[in-house]
Design an enzyme around this catalytic site. Structure first.
Site, PDB file in Angstrom:
ATOM      1  N   GLU A   1       0.847  -1.065  -0.150  1.00 38.05           N
ATOM      2  CA  GLU A   1       0.050  -0.069   0.011  1.00 38.05           C
ATOM      3  C   GLU A   1       0.732   1.164   0.047  1.00 38.05           C
ATOM      4  O   GLU A   1       2.139   1.228   0.532  1.00 38.05           O
ATOM      5  CB  GLU A   1      -0.897   0.204   1.114  1.00 38.05           C
TER       6      GLU A   1
ATOM      7  N   CYS B   1       3.205   8.667   1.510  1.00 40.89           N
ATOM      8  CA  CYS B   1       3.334   7.654   2.586  1.00 40.89           C
ATOM      9  C   CYS B   1       3.649   6.557   1.839  1.00 40.89           C
ATOM     10  O   CYS B   1       2.899   5.710   1.302  1.00 40.89           O
ATOM     11  CB  CYS B   1       2.284   7.498   3.374  1.00 40.89           C
TER      12      CYS B   1
ATOM     13  N   CYS C   1       5.192  -6.894   7.866  1.00 39.41           N
ATOM     14  CA  CYS C   1       6.155  -6.387   8.813  1.00 39.41           C
ATOM     15  C   CYS C   1       6.229  -7.632   9.868  1.00 39.41           C
ATOM     16  O   CYS C   1       5.442  -8.295  10.367  1.00 39.41           O
ATOM     17  CB  CYS C   1       5.910  -5.076   9.375  1.00 39.41           C
TER      18      CYS C   1
ATOM     19  N   CYS D   1       3.210  -4.833  15.945  1.00 37.54           N
ATOM     20  CA  CYS D   1       2.458  -3.821  16.623  1.00 37.54           C
ATOM     21  C   CYS D   1       1.024  -3.959  16.826  1.00 37.54           C
ATOM     22  O   CYS D   1       0.463  -4.412  15.712  1.00 37.54           O
ATOM     23  CB  CYS D   1       2.966  -2.313  16.018  1.00 37.54           C
TER      24      CYS D   1
ATOM     25  N   CYS E   1      -1.695  -2.214  14.687  1.00 45.31           N
ATOM     26  CA  CYS E   1      -1.354  -2.117  13.104  1.00 45.31           C
ATOM     27  C   CYS E   1      -2.153  -3.245  12.382  1.00 45.31           C
ATOM     28  O   CYS E   1      -1.531  -4.420  12.700  1.00 45.31           O
ATOM     29  CB  CYS E   1       0.117  -1.966  12.904  1.00 45.31           C
TER      30      CYS E   1
ATOM     31  N   CYS F   1      -2.083   1.754   8.134  1.00 54.35           N
ATOM     32  CA  CYS F   1      -1.201   0.970   7.267  1.00 54.35           C
ATOM     33  C   CYS F   1      -1.676  -0.471   7.317  1.00 54.35           C
ATOM     34  O   CYS F   1      -2.050  -0.863   8.526  1.00 54.35           O
ATOM     35  CB  CYS F   1       0.009   1.038   8.058  1.00 54.35           C
TER      36      CYS F   1
HETATM   37  S1  SF4 Z   1       3.405  -0.002  12.928  1.00 51.69           S
HETATM   38 FE1  SF4 Z   1       3.018  -1.847  11.646  1.00 51.69          FE
HETATM   39  S2  SF4 Z   1       4.397  -1.753   9.817  1.00 51.69           S
HETATM   40 FE2  SF4 Z   1       5.111  -0.303  11.617  1.00 51.69          FE
HETATM   41  S3  SF4 Z   1       6.582  -1.325  12.513  1.00 51.69           S
HETATM   42 FE3  SF4 Z   1       4.568  -1.829  13.634  1.00 51.69          FE
HETATM   43  S4  SF4 Z   1       3.839  -3.462  12.882  1.00 51.69           S
HETATM   44 FE4  SF4 Z   1       5.339  -2.881  11.397  1.00 51.69          FE
END
Ligand code: SF4
Length: 350
Positions: free
Chosen positions: A91, A104, A111, A115, A118, A331
């Site tokens: 994206e 962005c 990833c 987190c 996210c 995201c």
């Molecule tokens: S916010 Fe999402 S994309 Fe960014 S480091 Fe954390 S898990 Fe990874």
């Protein structure tokens, strides 16, 4: 086939040297790609037909396709889902504000850092993006945007510091005077706190801005939403931030995603103020784009109260609106929606 956007000026120079072409070909190629926005080699009418054919046989100039595009009727935020040559998806987002247009962009497919607030973290890490795939997001969006970008932020899918070499080379290409000539000060690399990357950026005196995604002002709380805090605790993160400032004299931006009932109390605000005194910094407070009920968005009153509590004590505070909340602008959200649709299509066919 190789993407020509993977190559910086020196690498292109080597290519032309080996092909027996004069050095100035590099300038012609860079101008065509970055200033004139050519999307295929036929458009390079200043090159011989033979050279155009050779380039087309050796390289591609666009490598991915637009799968989905959603624009917010509220604020024009536009989110793109691209399909890469191996079928993977990423994206990118264009965020319009009065004077700013922020692109962005993603640095990885998925990833590994997980987190909790996210959607990308739920995918796990699938692979790093190449230099060309990072650069191409900017070029493709530039063709489609209503206005040219004023800022580029590495805050899309992925942790940029875990794809450090490709991210830095892509940022260098975007800033190259012979090409897009994008201001280095307007390119921000955002990390969730991967210390070796922060130190390396400082040691290498990289001219880009650094943002750190903080999201909680005490270690225990941060651990609840950011597993990376176990490996790189808050105290060490601030040591790295101080090291970065001492080496570069550049103010760091701390991103603080505000989640109702989790990190939006007055005590949280006081903790954040205390932390912010440890290193010259700016703070961006971003009301969460909620991906599930565990991470509810704060009310406007709560955002205003939090802002008021930190405003006077911190060098600069910005409250970012929840841009494009109606287009899954956080995201990984558009990706997740697309995956759900694909799954439904497959199940419907059964
Ligand atoms: S916010 Fe999402 S994309 Fe960014 S480091 Fe954390 S898990 Fe990874």
């Amino acid at each position: 086939m190789k993407n020509i956007l993977d190559l910086n000026i020196n690498e292109l120079q080597n290519y032309f040297e080996q092909s027996g072409e004069p050095k100035f070909r590099v300038q012609q190629i860079y101008q065509g790609i970055y200033q004139k926005g050519y999307t295929n080699f036929d458009q390079f009418t200043n090159l011989s037909k033979k050279l155009r054919q050779q380039l087309a046989a050796d390289f591609v100039l666009r490598s991915f396709q637009e799968l989905e595009r959603i624009t917010s009727p509220l604020d024009g935020t536009t989110k793109f889902l691209w399909q890469l040559t191996d079928g993977m998806k990423i994206e990118s987002v264009i965020i319009y504000e009065k004077k700013r247009v922020t692109f962005c962009i993603s640095s990885q497919v998925g990833c590994a850092l997980d987190c909790k607030f996210c959607a990308t973290g739920k995918m796990g890490w699938l692979r790093d993006l190449t230099v060309g795939e990072i650069v191409e997001q900017v070029l493709q969006m530039k063709e489609l945007a209503e206005r040219p970008p004023t800022n580029i932020v590495f805050m899309g899918m992925g942790e940029p510091m875990l794809n450090y070499d490709n991210v830095m080379q892509a940022a260098d290409i975007l800033a190259d005077e012979a090409g897009l000539n994008f201001s280095r000060k307007k390119i921000t690399i955002s990390t969730s706190g991967v210390l070796p990357g922060i130190k390396r950026m400082a040691d290498e005196q990289r001219p880009f801005r650094l943002a750190i995604s903080l999201n909680a002002a005490d270690q225990q709380k941060r651990l609840q939403v950011m597993p990376i805090a176990k490996k790189y605790p808050l105290e060490q993160l601030f040591e790295a931030a101080r090291y970065y400032y001492q080496k570069t004299r550049k103010r760091i931006t701390f991103e603080y995603v505000l989640i109702a009932g989790f990190n939006d109390s007055l005590q949280d605000a006081r903790n954040l103020v205390a932390l912010s005194r440890k290193v010259p910094c700016k703070i961006n407070v971003i009301p969460v784009n909620s991906i599930d009920e565990n991470f509810p968005a704060p009310s406007q009153e709560s955002v205003a109260r939090f802002e008021e509590a930190i405003q006077e004590s911190v060098y600069a505070v910005t409250i970012r609106n929840r841009k494009g909340w109606d287009v899954q602008a956080a995201c990984g959200m558009l990706y997740a929606e697309n995956e759900k649709k694909q799954l439904k299509l497959k199940t419907d066919k059964l």
